[in-house]
Structure formats: structure tokens, C-alpha cells
Design a protein around this motif. Sequence first.
Motif, PDB file in Angstrom:
ATOM      1  N   TYR A  94       0.827  -1.211   0.000  1.00 43.87           N
ATOM      2  CA  TYR A  94       0.000   0.000   0.000  1.00 43.87           C
ATOM      3  C   TYR A  94       0.863   1.264   0.000  1.00 43.87           C
ATOM      4  CZ  TYR A  94       0.625  -0.807   5.050  1.00 43.87           C
ATOM      5  OH  TYR A  94       1.142  -1.056   6.299  1.00 43.87           O
ATOM      6  N   TRP A 129       3.719   1.411  -1.702  1.00 44.32           N
ATOM      7  CA  TRP A 129       4.097   1.499  -3.114  1.00 44.32           C
ATOM      8  C   TRP A 129       2.934   2.011  -3.968  1.00 44.32           C
ATOM      9  CZ3 TRP A 129       8.897   1.651  -4.586  1.00 44.32           C
ATOM     10  CH2 TRP A 129       9.866   1.047  -3.795  1.00 44.32           C
ATOM     11  N   ALA A 130       1.731   1.560  -3.652  1.00 45.27           N
ATOM     12  CA  ALA A 130       0.548   2.029  -4.386  1.00 45.27           C
ATOM     13  C   ALA A 130       0.352   3.534  -4.166  1.00 45.27           C
ATOM     14  CB  ALA A 130      -0.691   1.253  -3.953  1.00 45.27           C
ATOM     15  N   ALA A 131       0.545   3.994  -2.932  1.00 51.72           N
ATOM     16  CA  ALA A 131       0.424   5.423  -2.629  1.00 51.72           C
ATOM     17  C   ALA A 131       1.516   6.219  -3.332  1.00 51.72           C
ATOM     18  CB  ALA A 131       0.484   5.646  -1.116  1.00 51.72           C
ATOM     19  N   VAL A 154       3.124   5.438  -6.188  1.00 47.92           N
ATOM     20  CA  VAL A 154       2.798   5.506  -7.616  1.00 47.92           C
ATOM     21  C   VAL A 154       1.650   6.488  -7.847  1.00 47.92           C
ATOM     22  CG1 VAL A 154       1.850   4.184  -9.564  1.00 47.92           C
ATOM     23  CG2 VAL A 154       3.698   3.224  -8.168  1.00 47.92           C
ATOM     24  N   SER A 155       0.629   6.443  -6.992  1.00 45.71           N
ATOM     25  CA  SER A 155      -0.504   7.368  -7.111  1.00 45.71           C
ATOM     26  C   SER A 155      -0.061   8.812  -6.931  1.00 45.71           C
ATOM     27  CB  SER A 155      -1.581   7.031  -6.075  1.00 45.71           C
ATOM     28  OG  SER A 155      -2.078   5.742  -6.295  1.00 45.71           O
ATOM     29  N   SER A 156       0.805   9.050  -5.946  1.00 44.71           N
ATOM     30  CA  SER A 156       1.300  10.396  -5.689  1.00 44.71           C
ATOM     31  C   SER A 156       2.081  10.936  -6.882  1.00 44.71           C
ATOM     32  CB  SER A 156       2.188  10.399  -4.437  1.00 44.71           C
ATOM     33  OG  SER A 156       2.756  11.665  -4.219  1.00 44.71           O
ATOM     34  N   LEU A 178       1.945   9.902 -10.072  1.00 45.74           N
ATOM     35  CA  LEU A 178       1.060  10.096 -11.227  1.00 45.74           C
ATOM     36  C   LEU A 178       0.159  11.317 -11.044  1.00 45.74           C
ATOM     37  CD1 LEU A 178       0.030   6.414 -12.048  1.00 45.74           C
ATOM     38  CD2 LEU A 178       1.636   7.883 -13.306  1.00 45.74           C
ATOM     39  N   PHE A 179      -0.425  11.451  -9.855  1.00 46.14           N
ATOM     40  CA  PHE A 179      -1.328  12.573  -9.607  1.00 46.14           C
ATOM     41  C   PHE A 179      -0.591  13.900  -9.673  1.00 46.14           C
ATOM     42  CE2 PHE A 179      -3.247  15.685  -6.752  1.00 46.14           C
ATOM     43  CZ  PHE A 179      -4.486  15.823  -7.362  1.00 46.14           C
ATOM     44  N   GLY A 239       6.063  12.820  -4.914  1.00 43.55           N
ATOM     45  CA  GLY A 239       5.145  13.282  -5.958  1.00 43.55           C
ATOM     46  C   GLY A 239       5.307  14.768  -6.239  1.00 43.55           C
TER      47      GLY A 239
END
Length: 167
Positions: A41, A43-45, A47-49, A51-52, A135
Motif C-alpha cells: 500500500y 508502493w501504491a500510494a 505511484v498514485s502520488s 502520477l497525480f 510526488g
Amino acid sequence: MVLGYIAVVWGVIGITFIFGNAIVRIGTIGLDTFTYSLNWYHWAALVSSVLFMGFAEGYRGFQRGYSPRVAARLLYLRDNVTPLRLILAPLFCMGFFHIRRQRMIVTYCLLLGIIVLVQLVHMLQQPWRGIIDFGVVVGLSWGTISILLFVLQAFFTDKFSHSPEVP
């Protein structure tokens, strides 16, 4: 005319330093994230950060709005330099003064919002703080590069038609 070019160079160097300094300081915290044991989770955060912030801050915020305006204000500054604009060239180009009232309100509200968000993120524990900061580094890096590319386009091509939004 020479003062105009001095103001332009000072504006570009100042803006690059402001954003570059932030990238280095925040990037150090972002890189510190990788010293922690990260779960899926995290790593998912991350990647999301990335990308966003790349899309929202880098592309939408900088490339589509802020960077062309900075380059246009640098062009305007070259031909309309005053002692105050020369001294405060980076702040002039960033839109902190001598800009349309509505844009000035947006600029100062955005600055205030960024300050509040920075303080809130500062209160987070690692690795969450670093995930968000990573990010932000992507967005700021994208933005700094897009500013420099728009400046090159503004000064060395005939394909530049953005407004400096001066009153």
C-alpha cells in the motif's frame, strides 16, 4: 535594452533557483522514504502520488498555465523593465505584482494554500511524508523544465503567443 536582458536573466535564474532549491530539499525527504520497509500500500500510494502530482501539478498547473505565463512575463519584462521589476524580476515573472487583479487573487490564494498544505504534510510521519514529497518533486521538476522550455520557445521562435496578463 541591456537592462531588459539583465532582468530576464535574473528572472530565469531566480525562478530556477527557487524551484530547484525546493526540489532538492523536498527530494531529500522523498528519497528518505526508501530507507523504510515499504508495504504494497505504500508502493501504491507512491505511484498514485507521482502520477497525480505529475499530471495535476506538472502538466495541468505548470505546463498548461503557469509556465507559458512566466515566459510571456519574461518577454514583457525584456521590453518594459523598470527599477522595481529589475530588482524583483523573479517575483514579477511569477506573477506576484503588476498582474491583473483576478490573477493576483488566484496567485496569492494558491500561495496561501500551498503554505497550508506544506505545513500539513510536514506533520506526517515517514514514509507517508516522503511519499507525498516524492510526488511533489515530480511535479516541480516537470514544472521547472516546462518553464525553461517555454522560455526557449518565447525567445528563440516565432511560435509563442501567450499573454503576460499585465493590467
